[in-house]
Write a protein that holds these residues in place. Structure first.
Motif, PDB file in Angstrom:
ATOM      1  N   GLU A  64       0.718  -1.034  -0.019  1.00  0.00           N
ATOM      2  CA  GLU A  64      -0.025   0.029   0.039  1.00  0.00           C
ATOM      3  C   GLU A  64       0.811   1.274  -0.054  1.00  0.00           C
ATOM      4  O   GLU A  64       0.564   2.274  -0.562  1.00  0.00           O
ATOM      5  CB  GLU A  64      -0.860   0.076   1.278  1.00  0.00           C
ATOM      6  N   LEU A  65       1.989   1.228   0.693  1.00  0.00           N
ATOM      7  CA  LEU A  65       3.014   2.367   0.997  1.00  0.00           C
ATOM      8  C   LEU A  65       3.434   2.570  -0.626  1.00  0.00           C
ATOM      9  O   LEU A  65       3.613   3.757  -1.303  1.00  0.00           O
ATOM     10  CB  LEU A  65       4.086   1.833   1.646  1.00  0.00           C
ATOM     11  N   LYS A  67       2.031   1.793  -3.559  1.00  0.00           N
ATOM     12  CA  LYS A  67       0.833   2.249  -4.297  1.00  0.00           C
ATOM     13  C   LYS A  67       0.576   3.611  -4.019  1.00  0.00           C
ATOM     14  O   LYS A  67       0.339   4.438  -5.331  1.00  0.00           O
ATOM     15  CB  LYS A  67      -0.585   1.746  -4.016  1.00  0.00           C
ATOM     16  N   SER A  68       0.730   4.215  -2.816  1.00  0.00           N
ATOM     17  CA  SER A  68       0.616   5.584  -2.777  1.00  0.00           C
ATOM     18  C   SER A  68       1.487   6.435  -3.216  1.00  0.00           C
ATOM     19  O   SER A  68       1.487   7.431  -3.809  1.00  0.00           O
ATOM     20  CB  SER A  68       0.278   5.754  -0.756  1.00  0.00           C
ATOM     21  N   SER A  71       0.658   6.523  -6.998  1.00  0.00           N
ATOM     22  CA  SER A  71      -0.543   7.305  -7.598  1.00  0.00           C
ATOM     23  C   SER A  71      -0.568   8.618  -6.893  1.00  0.00           C
ATOM     24  O   SER A  71      -1.196   9.483  -7.605  1.00  0.00           O
ATOM     25  CB  SER A  71      -1.565   6.236  -6.885  1.00  0.00           C
ATOM     26  N   ALA A  72       0.035   9.107  -5.894  1.00  0.00           N
ATOM     27  CA  ALA A  72      -0.109  10.391  -5.345  1.00  0.00           C
ATOM     28  C   ALA A  72       1.221  10.925  -4.750  1.00  0.00           C
ATOM     29  O   ALA A  72       1.362  11.334  -3.667  1.00  0.00           O
ATOM     30  CB  ALA A  72      -1.205  10.370  -4.175  1.00  0.00           C
ATOM     31  N   THR A  75       2.298  14.559  -2.436  1.00  0.00           N
ATOM     32  CA  THR A  75       1.001  15.195  -1.943  1.00  0.00           C
ATOM     33  C   THR A  75       0.613  15.036  -0.568  1.00  0.00           C
ATOM     34  O   THR A  75      -0.331  15.676   0.070  1.00  0.00           O
ATOM     35  CB  THR A  75      -0.368  14.573  -2.590  1.00  0.00           C
ATOM     36  N   ALA A  77       0.526  11.995   1.125  1.00  0.00           N
ATOM     37  CA  ALA A  77      -0.281  10.908   1.316  1.00  0.00           C
ATOM     38  C   ALA A  77       0.797   9.907   2.124  1.00  0.00           C
ATOM     39  O   ALA A  77       0.316   8.902   2.723  1.00  0.00           O
ATOM     40  CB  ALA A  77      -0.599  10.380  -0.026  1.00  0.00           C
ATOM     41  N   VAL A  78       2.167  10.089   1.692  1.00  0.00           N
ATOM     42  CA  VAL A  78       3.004   9.291   2.226  1.00  0.00           C
ATOM     43  C   VAL A  78       4.059  10.292   3.264  1.00  0.00           C
ATOM     44  O   VAL A  78       4.266  11.286   3.044  1.00  0.00           O
ATOM     45  CB  VAL A  78       3.889   8.418   1.365  1.00  0.00           C
ATOM     46  N   GLU A  83       9.297   9.712   1.600  1.00  0.00           N
ATOM     47  CA  GLU A  83       9.068  10.010   0.068  1.00  0.00           C
ATOM     48  C   GLU A  83      10.346  10.636  -0.489  1.00  0.00           C
ATOM     49  O   GLU A  83      10.744  10.220  -1.628  1.00  0.00           O
ATOM     50  CB  GLU A  83       7.795  10.659   0.009  1.00  0.00           C
TER      51      GLU A  83
END
Length: 252
Positions: A64-65, A67-68, A71-72, A75, A77-78, A83
């Protein structure tokens, strides 16, 4: 000391350097070089830590990390510190490619340079380490000897500028988001939640610690005094990218 003795000592000192052996018979025994032994130890230590020291059972969270991250991007999100670090693991292998590929042709390492460098974009030091340990030093290279990709991408100033620009953005993004909450969140990721975050952090540290010899060799390849190699290597991600931008071109 007599003149003959002085000349003998000077000859012995020259013969003890990797470049001298390259010039004489092309042989290179990596296990006789302390820097190479240290690099090999770092590779083993990283693998051991990833196996026994990193958080386990985090595969679903890590998926999931990722994917975030994809995909984002950028932003929030992470965790922004992770990041910035994770994206730096794209810059650093590209920097190593720029440093290593000009000296890769004809190298007698048992590990193919292109394969190790290419795999390092996904596996980092796990893929790059064996080649860094066993490669022969090559400091006498002409631009005309380079392959198409090395000559037009890894030697390109546009590529160097892009790497430095992205590295600078990542440094700004990470630094501008340093807060007690993001620091605590990153610590939790590293210690408890994510094997990916833990191993990626250690991977970037090891890659940064091992880059100085590669910069020094590249400096000698371009007839530049390698005394400043450590200065470029001392600033992770940004420093090596700076060298790529300012380094002289190889002779034709």
């Amino acid at each position: 000391m007599t003149a003959r003795g002085a000349r003998r000592c000077a000859t012995t000192r020259r013969a003890s350097t990797p470049e001298a052996r390259e010039a004489s018979d092309g042989s290179f025994e990596w296990y006789r070089e302390p820097q190479r032994v240290a690099t090999a130890c770092a590779w083993v230590a990283l693998g051991s830590f990833a196996t026994f020291g990193a958080p386990s059972g985090t595969s679903a969270f890590d998926l999931e990390l990722v994917k975030s991250l994809v995909s984002a991007p950028f932003t929030g999100a992470v965790n922004p510190l992770f990041e910035a670090l994770f994206n730096s693991l794209g810059v650093v292998p590209a920097t190593y490619a720029c440093l290593m590929m000009p000296g890769a042709k004809g190298n007698k390492s048992p590990f193919p340079a292109a394969l190790c460098v290419g795999a390092s974009f996904a596996l980092g030091f796990f893929a790059l380490g064996p080649y860094l340990v066993t490669r022969e030093p090559r400091t006498r290279v002409k631009r005309s000897e380079l392959g198409f990709v090395t000559r037009n991408i890894w030697e390109s100033k546009l590529n160097a500028a892009a790497l430095l620009g992205f590295a600078a953005y990542l440094a700004f993004y990470g630094a501008s988001n340093v807060t007690p909450d993001t620091l605590a969140g990153f610590a939790t990721l590293f210690k408890e939640q994510s094997m990916l975050a833990c191993v990626s952090t250690c991977d970037l540290i090891v890659l940064s610690l091992c880059v100085a010899p590669a910069i020094a060799e590249d400096m000698r390849r371009r007839d530049v005094d390698d005394a400043n190699a450590l200065a470029f290597a001392s600033v992770p991600v940004l420093g090596p990218a700076c060298w790529l931008l300012v380094r002289p071109s190889l002779e034709d």
